[in-house]
Design an enzyme around this catalytic site. Structure first.
Site: not given
Ligand code: ACO
Length: 380
Positions: A265, A316
């Site tokens: 998140h 979610d």
């Molecule tokens: N699975 C695997 N790795 C992840 C995930 C994930 N779901 N989420 C974040 N990471 C990792 C990234 O790869 C990154 O790793 P690194 O530092 O080794 O490169 C690190 O965690 C930070 O991630 P960011 O991309 O900077 O996180 P950001 O804040 O941009 O993204 C998001 C947030 C889009 C929610 C992300 O966590 C994601 O894609 N989650 C999966 C989709 C999801 O569940 N969305 C629902 C969110 S809640 C909502 O909107 C209702």
């Protein structure tokens, strides 16, 4: 492209875009805090109901008894759909995703509103109530139509959550089912400047009509990185199928550099999303009466994702098990989110209208340096 130029942070992380009095998210003493209009989400989850929460978001205060009764009546009176919308639901191609159906129907509703451009407080509140009331009918009617079943009209004896399940399944839900959906709706109602709400507010800041703003929000919610994640979570639960397969599934997916849906998140990075705490309890409770395997697989996946990536589940993740146990088809999961979040969207749109300044940020330019135009013949 001039590669040396330093890029500013992507995704507006931690950027405060504007002020709002609707929802507060914070991290305090190592725990996530979420409040609607100053009321803690855990208090609302334990004591409130969706209609009361929608009133709170819209008007800023908890309703008194008479005000709540009137608000519930007003929502019930607005549940019916004009025949033209039912015609639209009948004519859309059967493969259309229910979220695309929903945003198309909202746009059509706008075309039928003679006062579409009126933005006084009273007119906006009227449109807001109508949208909150009609969302469940659009989703349930469309599902009945696409599955060749007769339409179940709204039951004015039933509350918002129970009536939706009744219109969808054709059976009055049990008390547990009604309470479960009601709680789920409370928990999804608002969340500050998430992507869909920000899209709605950006549209509202141009003084676009409320339907246009809600269409923008609905389209944005559908993306898999936002509300679209819940449907993907269910696909993952089905693919994993048994808890003991969760660890290898997660490990392999992470090794391939893929994201696990329902985890991570932007704001709750190191702490548990307070909504997830409530949803996990709810999912487990519902599993005691229904199918236990979804939540068992979910627990195994959550353990593995934490072990291999240190990520926590988001709103979610457990929603998927809850919807599955309420008999909601997978491709309606995002719509379930929208049924609730409409209350937050309209509250934010009205707040934007009433204290408006155009949202128009800047971009850091990282493209080619200034250069001379060459005629077609002079290009190499
Ligand atoms: N699975 C695997 N790795 C992840 C995930 C994930 N779901 N989420 C974040 N990471 C990792 C990234 O790869 C990154 O790793 P690194 O530092 O080794 O490169 C690190 O965690 C930070 O991630 P960011 O991309 O900077 O996180 P950001 O804040 O941009 O993204 C998001 C947030 C889009 C929610 C992300 O966590 C994601 O894609 N989650 C999966 C989709 C999801 O569940 N969305 C629902 C969110 S809640 C909502 O909107 C209702």
């Amino acid at each position: 492209m001039s590669g040396e130029k330093k890029k500013v942070g992507d995704g507006l992380q931690d950027v405060v875009a504007t002020s709002s009095a609707i929802c507060r998210i914070d991290i305090e003493d190592g725990r996530g805090v979420l409040e609607y209009r100053g009321y803690d989400i855990h208090d609302l989850a334990q004591n409130s109901n969706f209609e009361e929460v929608a009133y709170l978001l819209l008007f800023g205060e908890l309703p008194r008894k008479k005000e709540l009764e009137l608000f519930k009546e007003e929502l019930k009176e607005r549940r019916d759909l004009p025949p033209q919308i039912i015609g639209l639901l009948t004519h859309l191609p059967p493969f259309t995703h229910p979220m695309v159906v929903l945003r198309t129907a909202i746009s059509y509703l706008g075309s039928m509103d003679k006062y579409i451009h009126f933005k006084s407080h009273e007119r906006s509140i009227e449109k807001a109530k109508s949208l909150i009331a009609k969302f469940p009918t659009i989703v349930a009617y469309h599902h009945r139509i696409r599955t060749g079943q007769n339409l179940i009209h709204p039951d004015f004896e039933l509350g918002h959550a129970a009536n939706f399940l009744y219109m969808l399944h054709g059976e009055v839900p049990s008390e547990t089912e009604e309470k479960s959906l009601d709680l789920d709706l409370i928990l999804h109602a608002d969340h500050e400047f998430n992507a869909s709400t920000f899209a709605a507010r950006t549209a509202a800041s141009t003084l676009a009509d409320i339907y246009a703003c809600v269409v923008a929000a609905t389209g944005t919610l559908m993306g898999p990185l936002h509300g679209g994640a819940s449907q993907r979570v269910m696909e993952m639960l089905r693919e994993v199928a048994v808890p003991w397969r969760a660890e290898s599934y997660v490990k392999e997916k992470l090794e391939r550099g893929e994201r696990i849906m329902g985890f991570g998140h932007r704001v709750y990075r190191q702490v548990m999303d307070p909504r997830t705490i409530e949803l996990r309890v709810l999912a487990k409770k519902l599993a005691e009466e229904k199918e236990p395997k979804w939540v068992e697989i979910s627990e195994a996946i959550a353990e593995a994702v934490y072990k291999y990536k240190g990520l926590l589940p988001n709103v979610d993740f457990y929603s998927a098990s809850i919807y599955a146990n309420l008999g909601i088809p997978d491709d309606l999961f995002i719509n379930m989110f929208a049924l609730s979040r409409i209350s937050g969207w309209v509250s934010h749109i009205i707040e934007q209208y009433e204290n408006n300044r155009l949202i128009r940020p800047r971009a850091q330019y990282i493209g080619a340096d200034s250069r001379e135009y060459k005629s077609l013949n002079g290009r190499k």
